[in-house]
Design an enzyme around this catalytic site. Structure first.
Site, PDB file in Angstrom:
ATOM      1  N   GLU A 127       0.797  -1.239   0.000  1.00  0.00           N
ATOM      2  CA  GLU A 127       0.000   0.000   0.000  1.00  0.00           C
ATOM      3  C   GLU A 127       0.824   1.283   0.000  1.00  0.00           C
ATOM      4  O   GLU A 127       0.590   2.170   0.808  1.00  0.00           O
ATOM      5  CB  GLU A 127      -0.951  -0.006   1.211  1.00  0.00           C
ATOM      6  CG  GLU A 127      -1.883  -1.191   1.217  1.00  0.00           C
ATOM      7  CD  GLU A 127      -2.857  -1.210   2.406  1.00  0.00           C
ATOM      8  OE1 GLU A 127      -2.669  -0.439   3.345  1.00  0.00           O
ATOM      9  OE2 GLU A 127      -3.810  -2.015   2.358  1.00  0.00           O
ATOM     10  N   ASN A 167       2.075  -5.288  -3.145  1.00  0.00           N
ATOM     11  CA  ASN A 167       0.669  -5.576  -2.847  1.00  0.00           C
ATOM     12  C   ASN A 167      -0.095  -4.278  -2.581  1.00  0.00           C
ATOM     13  O   ASN A 167       0.390  -3.403  -1.851  1.00  0.00           O
ATOM     14  CB  ASN A 167       0.627  -6.467  -1.591  1.00  0.00           C
ATOM     15  CG  ASN A 167      -0.715  -7.107  -1.324  1.00  0.00           C
ATOM     16  OD1 ASN A 167      -1.259  -7.786  -2.188  1.00  0.00           O
ATOM     17  ND2 ASN A 167      -1.249  -6.899  -0.131  1.00  0.00           N
ATOM     18  N   HIS A 204     -10.426  -5.983  -2.618  1.00  0.00           N
ATOM     19  CA  HIS A 204     -11.500  -5.703  -1.657  1.00  0.00           C
ATOM     20  C   HIS A 204     -12.598  -4.970  -2.441  1.00  0.00           C
ATOM     21  O   HIS A 204     -12.505  -3.756  -2.649  1.00  0.00           O
ATOM     22  CB  HIS A 204     -10.989  -4.817  -0.507  1.00  0.00           C
ATOM     23  CG  HIS A 204      -9.956  -5.467   0.351  1.00  0.00           C
ATOM     24  ND1 HIS A 204     -10.231  -6.568   1.138  1.00  0.00           N
ATOM     25  CD2 HIS A 204      -8.648  -5.180   0.555  1.00  0.00           C
ATOM     26  CE1 HIS A 204      -9.130  -6.919   1.794  1.00  0.00           C
ATOM     27  NE2 HIS A 204      -8.161  -6.098   1.454  1.00  0.00           N
ATOM     28  N   GLU A 233      -6.377 -10.648  -1.239  1.00  0.00           N
ATOM     29  CA  GLU A 233      -7.188 -10.389  -0.033  1.00  0.00           C
ATOM     30  C   GLU A 233      -8.664 -10.253  -0.391  1.00  0.00           C
ATOM     31  O   GLU A 233      -9.366  -9.351   0.102  1.00  0.00           O
ATOM     32  CB  GLU A 233      -6.711  -9.097   0.669  1.00  0.00           C
ATOM     33  CG  GLU A 233      -5.236  -9.093   1.033  1.00  0.00           C
ATOM     34  CD  GLU A 233      -4.782  -7.838   1.763  1.00  0.00           C
ATOM     35  OE1 GLU A 233      -5.645  -7.054   2.207  1.00  0.00           O
ATOM     36  OE2 GLU A 233      -3.569  -7.657   1.891  1.00  0.00           O
ATOM     37  N   ASP A 235     -12.435  -9.950  -0.744  1.00  0.00           N
ATOM     38  CA  ASP A 235     -13.745  -9.955  -0.081  1.00  0.00           C
ATOM     39  C   ASP A 235     -14.634  -8.995  -0.860  1.00  0.00           C
ATOM     40  O   ASP A 235     -14.148  -8.067  -1.507  1.00  0.00           O
ATOM     41  CB  ASP A 235     -13.680  -9.659   1.428  1.00  0.00           C
ATOM     42  CG  ASP A 235     -12.835  -8.459   1.813  1.00  0.00           C
ATOM     43  OD1 ASP A 235     -12.631  -7.567   0.978  1.00  0.00           O
ATOM     44  OD2 ASP A 235     -12.385  -8.408   2.978  1.00  0.00           O
TER      45      ASP A 235
END
Ligand code: XIL
Length: 297
Positions: A127, A167, A204, A233, A235
């Site tokens: 990030e 990432n 996400h 990751e 979701d």
């Protein structure tokens, strides 16, 4: 195939989940995790605040608990994460300049030495970009624009067997500024020989039924630079079946998309639990999204 991991393996890919050490003695949780997934990420236990709580004192107890649980069951492990503006230990948060740069290098060396030869990949840097594609302001960024490449060069030397990933989130839409900023960094690293093997797209997703614009183009464009891509990751708000099927299909359509990781097992385990974003409900039952992913694999 009747599990996510076995279905993904049919095309040489993996299907993973994030695991919290504190939940491993919940047998519903650990039974689902060991049955369905073949790649494991520690949700918090390998982050800097967990692995070096006091400067110079490394603590791998929770990270090793997850690593040992996974490998005893034949599951592989991704490392997450070495250099990040968040979840830094308190002693690191107010550091700057060469003191912080050296602390980052020592942290990477200390953690990677412990797991040397054991992990499939490391999210070396997490990030580091703003939404507009510029670099995120942080204490690490303040040490100089080259901090990311220094992190990757340090990581390669520390464990040459681990794949080294950058990432981030909101890098799924090809037209988005942040996606382009990360793309240009990877292009630059590749052209100058800075060691980078993979880009992790956190994935996400926040609602709707369609994927972010040209999601598959983003995957294939990164891949064309000579790196693997992974969805690290995943979701999705309310576990939209069309978004889950679509992101799975997009990965399958790109040869260098090597695997998919969902960010937790049951909705009740999720950091976004009020959005019910995962593949199993709070009771451990398979949701419609589970079936949409399994059928797409
Ligand atoms: C989250 C965890 O899921 C939470 O338990 C924790 O409180 C905060 O971090 N991007 C990342 C992950 O790279 O490490 C974050 O995980 C979610 C966003």
């Amino acid at each position: 195939a009747s599990t996510l991991g076995a279905a993904a393996a049919q095309s040489g890919r993996y299907f993973g989940t994030a695991i919290a050490a504190s939940r491993l003695n919940d047998s519903t949780y650990s039974t689902i995790a060991a049955r369905e997934f073949n790649m494991i990420t520690a949700e918090n236990e390998m982050k800097p605040d967990a692995t070096q709580p006091n400067q110079g004192q490394f603590n791998f107890s929770a990270g090793d608990q997850i690593y040992n649980w996974a490998t005893q069951r034949g599951l592989k492990v991704r490392g997450h994460t070495l250099a990040w503006h968040a979840q830094q230990p308190g002693w690191m948060q107010n550091m700057q300049g060469s003191t912080l740069r050296n602390a980052m290098i020592n942290h990477i060396n200390g953690v990677m030495a412990h797991y040397k030869g054991k992990l499939a990949a490391w999210d070396v840097v997490n990030e580091a970009f703003n939404e507009d594609g510029s670099r995120r302001n942080s204490n690490l960024q303040g040490t100089g624009n080259d901090w990311i490449e220094v992190a990757f060069r340090t990581a390669r030397a520390a464990d040459p067997s681990a794949k080294l990933c950058y990432n981030d989130y909101n890098i799924e839409n090809w037209s988005y500024g942040k996606t382009q900023g990360v793309y240009r960094m990877v292009q630059d690293f590749k052209s100058r020989g800075v060691p980078i093997d993979c880009v992790g797209l956190q994935t996400h997703f926040t609602g709707g039924s369609s994927l972010p614009g040209n999601f598959q183009t983003t995957l294939s464009s990164f891949a064309a630079l000579g790196v693997d891509v992974a969805l690290t990751e995943v979701d999705v708000t309310n576990a939209s079946t069309s978004q889950y099927a679509g992101l799975t299909q997009a990965c399958l359509n790109v040869p260098r998309c090597i695997g998919i990781t969902v960010w937790g097992v049951r909705d009740s385990d999720s950091w976004r639990s009020n959005e019910n974003p995962l593949l199993f409900d709070g009771g451990g039952n398979k949701k419609a999204a589970y079936t949409s992913v399994l059928n797409a694999l």
